[in-house]
Enzyme design. Structure first.
Site, PDB file in Angstrom:
ATOM      1  N   LYS A  59      10.359  14.341 -38.166  1.00 41.50           N
ATOM      2  CA  LYS A  59      10.665  15.813 -38.286  1.00 41.50           C
ATOM      3  C   LYS A  59      12.261  15.663 -38.251  1.00 41.50           C
ATOM      4  CE  LYS A  59      10.169  20.508 -36.316  1.00 41.50           C
ATOM      5  NZ  LYS A  59       9.555  21.174 -35.252  1.00 41.50           N
ATOM      6  N   SER A 118       6.681  25.139 -36.549  1.00 39.96           N
ATOM      7  CA  SER A 118       7.944  24.675 -37.679  1.00 39.96           C
ATOM      8  C   SER A 118       7.737  23.354 -37.865  1.00 39.96           C
ATOM      9  CB  SER A 118       9.016  24.933 -36.649  1.00 39.96           C
ATOM     10  OG  SER A 118       8.929  23.649 -35.538  1.00 39.96           O
ATOM     11  N   SER A 125       4.547  24.443 -32.384  1.00 40.38           N
ATOM     12  CA  SER A 125       4.831  23.803 -33.606  1.00 40.38           C
ATOM     13  C   SER A 125       4.290  22.502 -34.107  1.00 40.38           C
ATOM     14  CB  SER A 125       6.356  23.789 -33.534  1.00 40.38           C
ATOM     15  OG  SER A 125       6.895  24.809 -33.825  1.00 40.38           O
TER      16      SER A 125
HETATM   17  N1  GLN Z   1       6.586  29.673 -33.675  1.00 44.74           N
HETATM   18  C1  GLN Z   1       7.341  29.756 -32.537  1.00 44.74           C
HETATM   19  C2  GLN Z   1       8.738  29.783 -32.694  1.00 44.74           C
HETATM   20  O1  GLN Z   1       9.023  30.398 -33.658  1.00 44.74           O
HETATM   21  C3  GLN Z   1       7.299  28.047 -32.046  1.00 44.74           C
HETATM   22  C4  GLN Z   1       8.130  27.406 -32.689  1.00 44.74           C
HETATM   23  C5  GLN Z   1       8.153  25.885 -32.088  1.00 44.74           C
HETATM   24  O2  GLN Z   1       7.083  25.525 -31.397  1.00 44.74           O
HETATM   25  N2  GLN Z   1       9.165  25.149 -32.354  1.00 44.74           N
HETATM   26  O3  GLN Z   1       9.458  29.907 -31.757  1.00 44.74           O
END
Ligand code: GLN
Length: 488
Positions: A80, A155, A179
């Site tokens: 990532k 994400s 995420s």
């Molecule tokens: N969807 C959550 C956010 O927008 C989690 C994102 C993540 O785990 N990086 O913060």
């Protein structure tokens, strides 16, 4: 037998060890595959084929001379674009870091290098990991391999989509509020987020430091165990890193005695808004565990209904502070039109950050501001403690908690465009786990009638990864959901 690009690390390891495959051949297969499908998927932001092949050749040379570095030697792992790999781009899918090349390796990356992994490719994500659909990337959208009109989740959408599409054998993602687990569920693969502090956050570009954790995207539970054993461990460069004996999740899986376990079902995770097909898959999973001797207990986590608002106060507060470093002065985007110092900060940030990142910086700055700090941030921290205590209470009665990984299967791209709040609410199953710092995983547990994967979440007590991995493997070995592949 599946095509090579759909095999597990374990299967590929056997082929490499038997001399039926070289790392170079494997790398070429993955490069060809990603060349063939990535214009439809958009998982990768950057791929360096020359470097990937050179790393593969080096692994083959080690194997030939009997100097193999272990079970992951010569295995490609895609990364990532939020984890630093020396000499590779590190953009966090943001214009702010569009031209940034990492000068050093993240803690987990150094560990993978020491094992001989081929670190290739930079995977798309929501900008600075803020989002649940990989639609907030400044550069491109990633599509779900099972239905390219749908999101892969986020994400870490690039990580999950790359594995699901056969463009990667395994990938690393990060999980601040779900995420890794939510995209894994949307894409029909295994995603594991270990206990906070198990994996170094050094070299993980910080979003919300008290919640961020590296996680794995793989096809099987055994592969996740292999990768986790490689990347877990203490790092003096991360002050929250736990100093514990070396993990051996691979052995834990091998030695699973199949003792019956107590599995908790929290009613708060099965409330309104849960898709009926997702619910049906959970019911089937519960029946499976019951018929395999596990005891199913109803539990309650009374404060988790507050987890989403609490998370969005804490995460944005931390983000507003963490992202202050991107100021246009040092290594970031710098506005061409700035004519004084203040201007330089504001214009560079206005141009460099996307809308969602700005929204969160504003919210986070607000909740930390004088007069509001006590009402929002401090109160959120107190409720966070209550949520953690809810879990502690539950784990006095049960060994693991089973829930959906997400309330719905993958939703269409653009579905929440006008309503960020609705998207925030879709993280209700994963966010409480990060607030409590617990380990959890998502594994494929069925499909909807229209062929979309469904993921189940297993949550363990702190440092209880081995237990949930074992439970997950029992389910996995009795089903073949993770053997099904999208038609691309
Ligand atoms: N969807 C959550 C956010 O927008 C989690 C994102 C993540 O785990 N990086 O913060």
């Amino acid at each position: 037998m599946q095509p090579i690009y759909y095999r597990s690390i374990t299967e590929i390891r056997q082929a490499l060890d038997a001399g039926k495959l070289t790392s170079r051949q494997l790398m070429d297969v993955l490069i060809d595959r990603s060349e063939a499908v990535d214009d439809r998927i958009g998982a990768f932001l950057h791929r360096d084929f020359v470097d990937a092949r050179a790393q593969a050749d080096a692994a083959d040379a080690r194997r030939k001379s009997g100097k193999s570095l272990g079970p992951l030697d010569g295995i490609p792992v895609a990364i990532k674009d939020v984890l630093a790999v020396k000499g590779q781009p590190l953009t966090c899918a943001s214009r702010m870091l569009e031209d940034f090349i990492s000068p050093y390796d993240a803690g987990c990356i150094s560990r993978l290098k020491a094992q001989g992994c081929i670190l290739w490719g930079r995977l798309n994500m929501d900008e600075f990991a803020m989002g649940s659909a990989t639609e907030n990337s400044a550069f491109q959208k990633t599509r779900n391999p099972w239905d390219t009109d749908r999101t892969p989740g986020g994400s870490s959408g690039g990580s999950a989509a790359a594995v699901a599409a056969g463009e990667a054998i395994a990938a690393l993602g990060t999980d601040t509020g779900g995420s890794v687990r939510q995209p894994a569920a949307f894409c029909g693969i295994v995603g594991v987020k270990p206990t906070y502090g198990r994996i170094s956050r050094h070299g993980l570009v910080a979003y919300a430091s008290s919640l961020d954790q590296v996680g794995t995207c793989t096809r099987t539970i055994a592969d996740a165990a292999l990768l986790l054993d490689a990347i877990c461990g203490h790092d003096a460069l991360d002050s929250t890193s736990l100093d514990l004996p070396k993990t051996d999740f691979v052995a834990a899986l091998r030695e699973d005695q199949q003792q019956p376990r107590k599995i908790g079902i929290a009613r708060e995770f099965f409330g309104a808004g849960l898709d009926p097909e997702v619910k049906a898959c959970m019911d089937a999973a519960i029946r499976f565990y019951k018929s395999h001797g596990c005891e199913i207990l109803d539990i309650s986590l009374p404060n988790v209904s507050l987890a989403v608002p609490v998370y969005y106060l804490i995460a944005t507060a931390e983000a507003s502070s963490n992202l202050a470093r991107f100021d246009g002065v040092r290594y970031t985007h710098r506005s061409e039109s700035a004519n004084d110092a203040i201007n330089l900060f504001s214009k560079s940030r206005a141009e460099g950050f996307g809308a969602e990142v700005k929204r969160r910086i504003l919210l986070g700055t607000f909740v930390l501001s004088t007069g509001y700090y006590d009402a929002y941030y401090l109160r959120a921290q107190k409720i966070r403690t209550l949520i953690r205590q809810d879990f502690e209470q539950a784990f006095r009665k049960v060994d693991a908690i089973l829930s959906p990984a997400a309330p719905t299967p993958a939703f269409p791209i653009g579905a929440h465009k006008e309503d960020p709040l609705a998207l925030y609410l879709s993280d209700l199953h994963t966010i409480p786990v990060n607030l409590a710092g617990l380990p959890a995983l998502s594994l494929p547990c069925g499909f909807t009638d229209s062929g979309l994967p469904v993921g189940m979440q297993l949550i363990g007590k702190a440092l209880g990864e081995a237990g949930i991995l074992q439970l997950a493997q029992r389910f996995e070995s009795a089903h073949d959901f993770n053997r099904q592949t999208p038609s691309l």
